[in-house]
Design an enzyme around this catalytic site. Structure first.
Site, PDB file in Angstrom:
ATOM      1  N   ASN A  37       0.803  -1.225   0.000  1.00  0.00           N
ATOM      2  CA  ASN A  37       0.000   0.000   0.000  1.00  0.00           C
ATOM      3  C   ASN A  37       0.835   1.273   0.000  1.00  0.00           C
ATOM      4  O   ASN A  37       0.532   2.224  -0.724  1.00  0.00           O
ATOM      5  CB  ASN A  37      -0.951  -0.001   1.201  1.00  0.00           C
ATOM      6  CG  ASN A  37      -2.084  -0.999   1.037  1.00  0.00           C
ATOM      7  OD1 ASN A  37      -2.449  -1.355  -0.082  1.00  0.00           O
ATOM      8  ND2 ASN A  37      -2.622  -1.463   2.139  1.00  0.00           N
ATOM      9  N   HIS A  64       9.186   3.771   7.613  1.00  0.00           N
ATOM     10  CA  HIS A  64       9.001   4.145   6.216  1.00  0.00           C
ATOM     11  C   HIS A  64       9.900   5.340   5.909  1.00  0.00           C
ATOM     12  O   HIS A  64       9.834   6.370   6.594  1.00  0.00           O
ATOM     13  CB  HIS A  64       7.546   4.528   5.948  1.00  0.00           C
ATOM     14  CG  HIS A  64       6.564   3.473   6.353  1.00  0.00           C
ATOM     15  ND1 HIS A  64       6.377   2.314   5.637  1.00  0.00           N
ATOM     16  CD2 HIS A  64       5.720   3.396   7.417  1.00  0.00           C
ATOM     17  CE1 HIS A  64       5.454   1.563   6.233  1.00  0.00           C
ATOM     18  NE2 HIS A  64       5.050   2.203   7.315  1.00  0.00           N
TER      19      HIS A  64
END
Length: 269
Positions: free
Chosen positions: A192, A222
């Site tokens: 995603n 991330h």
């Protein structure tokens, strides 16, 4: 009051339902789940102790028209529920952006929304900086590198098991390097963030992805590096994984609640 129907009632869905109980301007009237999981979902809702438990359905009835349909279920829900809802003119919010790496699906969603005279909103989920990346694309974006670092156990059940012994890993190990399109194909349940960055920026084939299994990490990390004529930026997010699902960042739940609030409240940001 905004009336919402949610697709899915797993770890993300339950988290969203619990937080939405605090907002009097939002109500989830129903959740849509697969027939096989209907009883399990009813048990989960009972254990959650919600003051206003939603109805549990297996499809959206023709005579039911929510203000918003929110997908929190996974890739197959896009095909089964989101596309038909768009055709009916129901606006949709999508969490499983990784599904849009399937060839032609973006175009099908756009066409369905146009026929229904409505719109689909792709949620950033576990990643931030999407507004900056989209703006940078307009000002000249040349490269985007996304690095996803998760606890080794979060990669169990993925092709990462073929790269190294995840259960006995002693140091951080790169388990994938390549395009966002290939990452989405090999790691669909972890796609995603990369897919969202790709849609906001350079696309699936020009967005580079590096995935790391780190036995010392207790967070989902991330990192985004973007460069171009606009300048450059680096972004690092350290998200705690959901206790019920280590493959998912808790920030994903908050992203859904924030987006719903923006639709219901007088001021949005």
């Amino acid at each position: 009051m905004l009336h919402i129907t949610m697709i899915g009632s797993g770890a993300i869905g339950i988290g969203v339902l619990e937080l939405l109980e605090r907002d009097p301007q939002l109500t989830v009237d129903a959740v849509i789940v697969s027939p096989a999981s209907q009883e399990l979902v009813l048990q989960r809702l009972a254990l959650a102790g919600l003051r206003h438990a939603p109805r549990v359905l297996t499809a959206l009835p023709e005579d039911m028209r929510p203000d918003l349909l929110v997908e929190c279920a996974g890739h197959r829900a896009i095909e089964q529920h989101v596309l038909p809802a768009l055709e009916r003119g129901i606006p949709c919010l999508v969490v499983s952006v990784g599904a849009l790496s399937e060839p032609g699906l973006v175009e099908r969603l756009e066409a369905a929304a146009q026929r229904g005279n409505t719109r689909i909103e792709l949620l950033p989920g576990a990643i931030g900086g999407i507004d900056a990346l989209s703006a940078a694309k307009l000002g000249g974006l040349e490269s985007v590198l996304y690095t996803g670092r998760k606890p080794a156990c979060a990669w169990l059940g993925t092709p990462g098991e073929l790269v190294c012994d995840l259960a006995h890993l002693s140091e951080a190990t790169v388990i994938f390097e390549g395009s966002a399109r290939e990452a989405a194909r090999l790691y669909p349940k972890n796609a995603n963030v990369a897919a969202t960055l790709s849609l906001a920026g350079l696309g699936l084939d020009r967005t580079l992805v590096r995935l790391i299994a780190d036995p010392q990490s207790h967070e989902n990390v991330h990192q985004v590096e973007a460069r171009g004529a606009f300048g450059g930026f680096e972004l690092t997010l350290r998200g705690k994984p959901l206790a019920a699902n280590p493959k998912t960042s808790a920030l994903t739940v908050y992203s859904v609640v924030r987006a719903l609030g923006n639709h219901a409240h007088a001021i949005s940001i």
